[in-house]
Design an enzyme around this catalytic site. Sequence first.
Site, PDB file in Angstrom:
ATOM      1  N   ASP A 339       0.850  -1.178   0.000  1.00 25.29           N
ATOM      2  CA  ASP A 339       0.000   0.000   0.000  1.00 25.29           C
ATOM      3  C   ASP A 339       0.882   1.222   0.000  1.00 25.29           C
ATOM      4  O   ASP A 339       1.856   1.287   0.748  1.00 25.29           O
ATOM      5  CB  ASP A 339      -0.873  -0.001   1.261  1.00 25.29           C
ATOM      6  N   PHE A 427     -12.335  24.487   6.389  1.00 25.79           N
ATOM      7  CA  PHE A 427     -12.529  23.819   5.108  1.00 25.79           C
ATOM      8  C   PHE A 427     -13.882  23.114   5.108  1.00 25.79           C
ATOM      9  O   PHE A 427     -14.262  22.476   6.069  1.00 25.79           O
ATOM     10  CB  PHE A 427     -11.410  22.804   4.890  1.00 25.79           C
ATOM     11  N   THR A 428     -14.645  23.289   4.047  1.00 33.07           N
ATOM     12  CA  THR A 428     -15.861  22.473   3.889  1.00 33.07           C
ATOM     13  C   THR A 428     -15.846  21.868   2.509  1.00 33.07           C
ATOM     14  O   THR A 428     -15.156  22.348   1.605  1.00 33.07           O
ATOM     15  CB  THR A 428     -17.145  23.312   4.027  1.00 33.07           C
ATOM     16  N   ALA A 429     -16.604  20.825   2.395  1.00 31.54           N
ATOM     17  CA  ALA A 429     -16.639  20.135   1.107  1.00 31.54           C
ATOM     18  C   ALA A 429     -17.234  21.020   0.026  1.00 31.54           C
ATOM     19  O   ALA A 429     -16.930  20.878  -1.148  1.00 31.54           O
ATOM     20  CB  ALA A 429     -17.447  18.854   1.231  1.00 31.54           C
ATOM     21  N   GLN A 430     -18.116  21.990   0.447  1.00 34.47           N
ATOM     22  CA  GLN A 430     -18.735  22.869  -0.550  1.00 34.47           C
ATOM     23  C   GLN A 430     -17.741  23.915  -1.044  1.00 34.47           C
ATOM     24  O   GLN A 430     -17.539  24.098  -2.238  1.00 34.47           O
ATOM     25  CB  GLN A 430     -19.962  23.573   0.029  1.00 34.47           C
ATOM     26  N   MET A 433     -12.200  25.325   0.401  1.00 42.32           N
ATOM     27  CA  MET A 433     -11.162  26.300   0.751  1.00 42.32           C
ATOM     28  C   MET A 433     -11.138  26.431   2.258  1.00 42.32           C
ATOM     29  O   MET A 433     -12.113  26.138   2.937  1.00 42.32           O
ATOM     30  CB  MET A 433     -11.506  27.695   0.206  1.00 42.32           C
ATOM     31  N   ASP A 572      -5.864  -4.031   5.966  1.00 47.63           N
ATOM     32  CA  ASP A 572      -6.504  -3.899   7.265  1.00 47.63           C
ATOM     33  C   ASP A 572      -8.021  -3.776   7.176  1.00 47.63           C
ATOM     34  O   ASP A 572      -8.732  -4.094   8.109  1.00 47.63           O
ATOM     35  CB  ASP A 572      -5.913  -2.736   8.067  1.00 47.63           C
TER      36      ASP A 572
END
Lengths: 736, 554
Positions: A339, A427-430, A433, A572
Site C-alpha cells: 500500500d 474547510f468544507t466540502a462545498q 477552501m 486492514d
Amino acid sequence: MTTGTRKHDSKRSQDAMSTATPTQAPHSDLPSGHTAHAAHAEEGRVGAGLFDPKQLLRSLPDACRKLDPRVMVKSPVMFVVLVGSVLTTVFSFKDPSDWFGWTISAWLWLTVIFANLAEAVAEGRGKAQADSLRKAKTDTVARRLTGSSEEHVPGTELRVDDLVVCEAGDIVPGDGDVVEGVASVDESAITGESAPVIRESGGDRSAVTGGTKVLSDRVVIKITTKPGETFIDRMINLVEGAARQKTPNEIALNILLASLTIVFLLAVVTLPPFADYAGRHLSMVVLVALLVCLIPTTIGALLSAIGIAGMDRLVQRNVLAMSGRAVEAAGDVSTLLLDKTGTITLGNRQAAEFVPVNGTTEAELADAAQLSSLADETPEGRSIVILAKEKYGLREIPPVAHHHPSEEALRAPISSGELAAAEWIAFTAQTRMSGVDVDGRRIRKGAAGSVIAWVREEGGTVARDADGITHRISEAGGTPLLVAVKDGKGARVLGVIHLKDVVKHGMRERFDELRRMGIKTVMITGDNPLTAKAIADEAGVDDFLAEATPEDKMALIKREQAGGKLVAMTGDGTNDAPALAQADVGVAMNTGTSAAKEAGNMVDLDSNPTKLIEIVEIGKQLLITRGALTTFSIANDVAKYFAIIPALFAAVYPGLDKLNIMQLSSPDSAILSAVIFNALIIVALVPLALKGVRYRPMSADRMLRRNLAVYGLGGLVAPFVGIKIIDVLISLVPGL
Amino acid sequence: MSPVLAGVLQLLALIVALGLAYRPLGDHMARVYSSDRHLRVEKWIYKGIGADPDTQMRWPAYLRGVLAFSAVGVLFLYLLQRLQGSLPGSLGFRSIDPDQAFNTAASFVANTNWQSYYGEQAMGHVVQTAGLAVQNFVSAAVGIAVAVALVRGFARSRTGELGNFWSDLVRGVIRVLIPISVLGALVLVACGAIQNFAGIHEVGQFLGGSQQWNGGAVASQEAIKELGTNGGGYFNANSAHPFENPDGFTNLFEVFLILVIPFALTRTFGRMVGSLKQGYAILATMAAIWIGFTALMMWTEFHHGGPAFDLAGGAMEGKENRFGVGGSSIFAVATTLTSTGAVDSFHSSFTGFGGGITMLGMQLGEIAPGGTGSGLYGMLIMAIIAVFIAGLMVGRTPEYLGKKIGTREIKFAACYILVTPALVLVFTAVAMALPTPRHSMLNPGAHGFSEILYAYTSGANNNGSAFAGLSSDTDWFNTTIGLAMLLGRFLPMVFVLALAGSLAEQQPVPATAGTLRTEKPLFTGLLVGTVLIVAGLTYFPALALGPLAEGLAS
C-alpha cells in the site's frame, strides 16, 4: 519477557507517527532489513541473535521427557539413533568390562538428548511468551446483553453473536467487533504497546481482542469467535508450538533425510558379511557407531528447532503467523503488493515548496500560506506551517520543553498577539477552501478552481502563470494548493503550495534490494495514474496499481498467481479480506477489522506495513538455515568415513591404513572421536539453528556460492579438524 | 608415439566426434519426439499392434505400456530360448535351462545384457537375431521413451499427459536406432567385423589342437549392442573378439556409438524444455565425470609400476594388444558409465583402482552419460536432489526448470535413489553370508569379494558387464541377478514416470533473480559433487573391502 524494551521501540515509532515531521519518519533511521535486525539485537529483544547457554540447562528436563519413543518416531533420523543407543547399551550390559562399549553408548545417548535439547530450547523461548499471554487471559466475567438487561456470565460461556458491554476498567471478554460507541483500549497484553488505541463502531477500527482492557468510555461488542479459539488462544498455541504442524518443505526434507538414513542403514547392515569374509568380526557397538556417524544426525536433530525458531523470530518482530506454511511461503514470494500510504510514503501529503506567481515573493507567499494554516489541524496544514517556519523562519517560537517545534508551540500565536482577533474559515466540502480573516486581510487557500472563483468573485485578477504552475505540480504527481489574498491592493493570487507525498527515507534502497532478491514490488494506491506514476518513480517500485479498488487488487493477485508467482500483501480493511485470503502471504494489521485478521495468514501486532519485507527475509532465512545445515551434515560424512573405515579394517587389509589421513591414535579412539564429534556438533550448532543463518539480500547465485563455500566446504573440512582434536584429547587420557 | 600420447589422442578424437554428432542427433531426436506426423511404416506397426499413437497418456497408462510391453518381451525371449532345441537355424544348440533362460530374458529386456552363457556355444541364429537383437533395439527405445516422458513432465504444465508410449517406442526404433545402427554396421563390416549366417568351422590352432568358430550377423548386432547401450556380445569374449571389434579404429568407433545417444539426449532435453543451456549444464556434468573417470583410469593403468608393467607400457594383463592400455581404458570407462556392459578387456585384470573405477562408474547410477534414456532420467533425478538442497540454500522452496520440488517430487526421487543401492548391497550381503554363492569366486581375498560386488552392481544398475572370474551360471546367480536386473530396471521407471506425472501437473514458477540458476557452471559443479558424494558415501565401505583394499595394498 522484555515488554519494557518492546514498549520503548514501539513508543518511539508512535511518537514519530503522530507528529509526522519528515525528519522523524518512523523508519527513516532503519534504511533496510538487516540494520533493522541489528537494531533489534542491540536492544536485547528476546533472543534474536542472543543465545544463553543457561537455556540448555534449563531445558534439560524437557529434553529427557522427549525421549519417549512415541515422540521420537516423528523424527526418523533421531529415532534410529535412539534405537541404536538402546542396542549398544544392551550389548554393553552383556560385556560390562568393555569401557569402549559404555563410552560409545553414553555418547549416543547424549546425541539423542542434545537433539531433544535443541528442540526444547527452541520451544522454551515460546513458552515464556505463552506464560505472559496466559496472564492476560485471566478468567474474565462478561456483561452479556440480553434484550435490554445485562447479566454476568463467565467469559468462557460466550457464544458467537452474543452482545457484551465493556466500560472503563473492564477486560474485553472475547474477540469481537465494536457495534456501538467508541473507547480507548489498552492492548499492551497482546502487542506490548502501552499507548492506548481507539476502537469505534463501524469502519476499519472496530475490532477488539479478548484480554485487552477498556480504558475509557463504554462500548457494546459483538462476539465473533468461540471461546478457546480466540486470538489470544491461538497466539498461545502458536508460540508454544502446540499447534505446530510440519510445513510442506519440512516434510519434503524429512523424506530426503529418511531415505538417506535408509541408504546408510543398508550400507551398515550389509557390512558384517563383507567384513566376516575379510576376516574381521564387527561388534554391534561398532556398527551402531558407524551408522549414527553416517546418518544425517546434525540436520535431523536441529530440523524442528529451526522451524520453531523461525516462527519465534516472527513473534519477536510482533508478527503472528497462523501457520508455518505461511512463513515458508514468505520465502518464496516473488511479488509484493505494498500500500502506498504508510508503507511507501509517510501517509500524508506534505508541503514541499512555495511557488509564487510573478510579482509576488516567496516570503510573501509563505507568510500568507502559513497564516492561513495556523488553525488547520490536518497534516497538510501542519506541514505548511512547519515548512514556512523552517525555510523562512516565520513565526519563530523559542524552544520550550520540546527539542523540536511541536504543534502546541506553533499554534501558540493563535490565541495571542497578532491573531487574537482572527476569524478562521474552516474547510468544507462545498467551498473546498480554508483561510483566515485578520487585520483587514482575507487569505484563502484551497483547490485551484475554488480559489480562482473566489478571486474573480472578489473582483480580483488571476496571475497568468498561476495555471501553468498548477499544471506543472499536478503533472509531477503533487497536489497544488492555490493561495490568494484580498487586502488593500485588491484580490489576487499569490502563488501555489506544492503538496506532495513524501516517500519514506531509504525505500528506494530497499526496493533495489528486493529486486536483487528477485522480488517485484507493486505499489497499490487510490491516486490517479499520473500521481501514482510520479510516486512510483520516486520510490523506485517496479510497478503500480492506480485508482485501485478491492476488485482490482484481487484481479492483480490472481493474475500474478496465474503466472505461477507467490504474492504477499498487507491489508486492514474489511474490503481487503478477500484479497488477503487470496494472497499466499496475507499480513493483516492488528488495528484492522476482524474480517481482515481472519482472512490473512499473519497478523502484524505493530500494524506496520513495511514489515512485509522483513517477513520475506525471515522466510528465506528459515529455508536457507535448513539447506545449509543439511549440506553441512552430509558433507561431514566424508571425514567420518576416513576416521572409521581404516579403524575397522586396517587390521585385515593393512593398505587401508593409508586412508587414516588424520593419523588418529588408535582404532577405538578413532571411532570414539567420530561419535563424540557427531554429538558435540549438534550442541555447537544449536545457536545457529535458533538464530538462523546470516541473511543478506543478494542474488541467488552469489548466495549459493557463499553458502556452499561456508557450509559445503566447511562441512567437509570441519570434522577432519574436530575429530583430530578430540582424538588428541582422548589419547591424553591415561590408561587408554 | 608413446602409448600414453596415443591414449590421450584417442580420447580427444572421441570428444571431437561426439561434439560433431551432438547437435544434429540431439535436434533430430527432439523433432522425432515432438512431431505429429507418423511415417507409413509406423502406421502399419500401430495397426499391427492395435495401438492408437495419438492418445495422450497420463503416467499410469504410460507405465502400464512400459511394463506390459516389457513383460511380453521377457516371456517371448524366455520361450524362444526354452524352445531353441526344436527351432530351425539353431546351429544344433540345446534349449536353454530355465534359470539361465530367465536370467537371459530378464537381462536383455532390462537393457542389461548380462550374459551367463557363452554366446558362440549356446545361442543359435534364431535366438540371437529374432530374440536378443530385437530386444537390443526395443529395450533401448523403452529407456529413451521413459526419459522423454520425464522431459515432457518438465516441459508441460497443468496437464498430466506425458505423450504416447507406443508412438515413442516405435519412433525411437524406426527413426533413431535403426538408421544409426545400419550406418554403424556398415562401418564395422567395412573395417572387418563379420556379417553372415555361416555355421560352425573347425579351425586349427598355431600350437596344435583345434577350435570352433561360428559366423553370425555380428556386425549388425554389434552396432545396436553399442548404440543401444546393451552390451550383450555375440561371442563370449564380447568386444575383445576380433570378429566383433577388429582393430583400434573400430574400438574407438564402438565407444563413439556407446556414448553418442546418451550425450545427445541432453540436447534433446534442452530443446524440449525450451532452454538449450539447461541441456548444456547436464551435458557438462556428464562430460566432466566421464572425462575425469577416463583420465583416472588411464593414470592408474599406465602408472602401474614394476618391471613387467614397464615393459608392457602399463597394466596390459587382460587387455588386447590391438587396443592397448589407452583404448582399453577408454572403453572400460565408457561401458561402465553407461549401461552398456560390453567389454574389450577384462575388468577383473585391471589394477585394483582400475577395477574400482569401473565399479564406482556403475554405482554412480550410470548417469555420466548413462544408458540410452536411463542416463538422462537418472541424471535429472540427481539434479532434483541437488536442486532440493541447494535451492534451500538460496532461500526458496526448491524448483527445477520452473517446477517446484515439493513433497511428492522428493518422495519419488528419494525412492529412485534407494532402489539400486538396496539391490546391490542386500544381494551382495546375502551372497556373501550364504555358503554356496562364494564357491563361484575364482579368487581369494578382496578380489574375490570384488567379483561378487561387481556382479550385483552390474546387474542392478543394468550394466551387464562382468568382472570376470565369477562362475555365474548357477541357479543362485541366474535367479538373483535376474531379479536384480528386472527390479533395477523397472522400479526406477515407476518412480520416474510418477515424478513426470506430478511435474506435468504443476504450473511453472517464473524465474527471477532469486531463482537458483541451474544452467550455470556453479550448478554443474554442485551436481557433480552431489552425484559423487551420494554414490561415494553409499558404497564406500563395500569399495574399501574390495578394490580399495586391493589397490592400496601395494
